[in-house]
Write a protein that holds these residues in place. Sequence first.
Motif, PDB file in Angstrom:
ATOM      1  N   SER A 105       0.980  -1.193  -0.062  1.00 46.04           N
ATOM      2  CA  SER A 105      -0.076  -0.053   0.026  1.00 46.04           C
ATOM      3  C   SER A 105       0.832   1.421  -0.048  1.00 46.04           C
ATOM      4  N   SER A 106       2.253   1.234   0.336  1.00 44.87           N
ATOM      5  CA  SER A 106       3.039   2.295   0.399  1.00 44.87           C
ATOM      6  C   SER A 106       3.447   2.726  -1.173  1.00 44.87           C
ATOM      7  N   THR A 107       3.075   1.988  -2.107  1.00 43.42           N
ATOM      8  CA  THR A 107       3.333   2.278  -3.387  1.00 43.42           C
ATOM      9  C   THR A 107       2.620   3.787  -3.865  1.00 43.42           C
ATOM     10  N   ARG A 108       3.401   4.661  -4.555  1.00 43.17           N
ATOM     11  CA  ARG A 108       2.700   5.687  -4.778  1.00 43.17           C
ATOM     12  C   ARG A 108       2.660   5.747  -6.395  1.00 43.17           C
ATOM     13  N   ARG A 217      -6.408   4.792  -3.439  1.00 40.10           N
ATOM     14  CA  ARG A 217      -6.812   3.677  -2.736  1.00 40.10           C
ATOM     15  C   ARG A 217      -5.624   3.331  -1.980  1.00 40.10           C
ATOM     16  N   CYS A 218      -4.538   3.315  -2.468  1.00 39.30           N
ATOM     17  CA  CYS A 218      -3.452   3.022  -1.793  1.00 39.30           C
ATOM     18  C   CYS A 218      -3.070   3.821  -0.626  1.00 39.30           C
ATOM     19  N   ARG A 219      -3.158   5.236  -0.724  1.00 41.64           N
ATOM     20  CA  ARG A 219      -2.876   6.184   0.088  1.00 41.64           C
ATOM     21  C   ARG A 219      -3.953   5.866   1.300  1.00 41.64           C
ATOM     22  N   GLU A 222      -3.025   2.773   3.293  1.00 40.37           N
ATOM     23  CA  GLU A 222      -1.895   3.011   4.129  1.00 40.37           C
ATOM     24  C   GLU A 222      -2.315   3.741   5.358  1.00 40.37           C
ATOM     25  N   HIS A 228      -1.184  -4.263   2.304  1.00 41.61           N
ATOM     26  CA  HIS A 228      -0.890  -4.365   0.928  1.00 41.61           C
ATOM     27  C   HIS A 228      -2.551  -4.228   0.501  1.00 41.61           C
ATOM     28  N   VAL A 229      -2.655  -3.942  -0.814  1.00 38.08           N
ATOM     29  CA  VAL A 229      -4.053  -4.015  -1.615  1.00 38.08           C
ATOM     30  C   VAL A 229      -3.729  -5.090  -2.439  1.00 38.08           C
TER      31      VAL A 229
END
Length: 258
Positions: A105-108, A217-219, A222, A228-229
């Motif tokens: 989920s930390s992926t930007r 959605r990742c933000r 997190e 994770h997503v």
Amino acid sequence: MIDGDAVLAATQLDLFWLSEHVKRLDRPDVLALSDGTTRELHNQVIRTSTPPEALPALIEEIQRFHTGVSQWLVVPPFLGPELERELPRYGYAPRFEGDAWTLPSSTRFSEGDVEVVEVHDRATLQDNLRMCGVAFGRTVEGMDLDHELALCTGGDRRTARFVAYLDGEPVGSGNLNRFDACGLTPGSEASFGFLWAGGVAPDHRGRGIYRALLGARCRWAEREGLGHVGLYANRKTSGPVVRGLGFQKHGPMAYWVR
């Protein structure tokens, strides 16, 4: 490393989002839903844990339980090849063939000129539902708007819905369900965000809108403490897209429909 197959399968077993009117067949050997309509998610078998030799009797029981459409989720770690050998004998055929994918989920991701808004009222919910219908070519009429809005705006919400806008016009939507402990066995528990109904209006594809929806959605995930997503992605359409966005591939899945 996350056990993507186990975690994604476990998310399907948590039916917090389900309306009360939908019937449940919940036993050690099977988990199935039915409401007598053509809505596939409300008329599906989610978990098959029966011995292979008992499959014919179970499939016949499910056909009596499903009075409308009938959908069967085939995914590890539940029965796979054994079930897929038996289902065609009862008129089922694969409608959706895909794979499990996960991403930290930390992926930007950059949102560019796209404005992504989290659903917070009936107007934004209606934009979300309309874009979902446009993106996937299916109707979303007949949904209980009060129920859907409560799921994503209440104090104990576990769903987040988003709408993407370009110049004030809705052009895409994407949703996420939060699961705080979704391991199938002790030691495999994980906090996870299940991505669903992410799509873009056909006339606006290729402009970074899906990427922007994924970034939002990742933000959100997190901030909620989800490591994770992930999602089940169609092997021919969304699979190559999420691969290009850095998702890790896990095992296969399929929906069989009669």
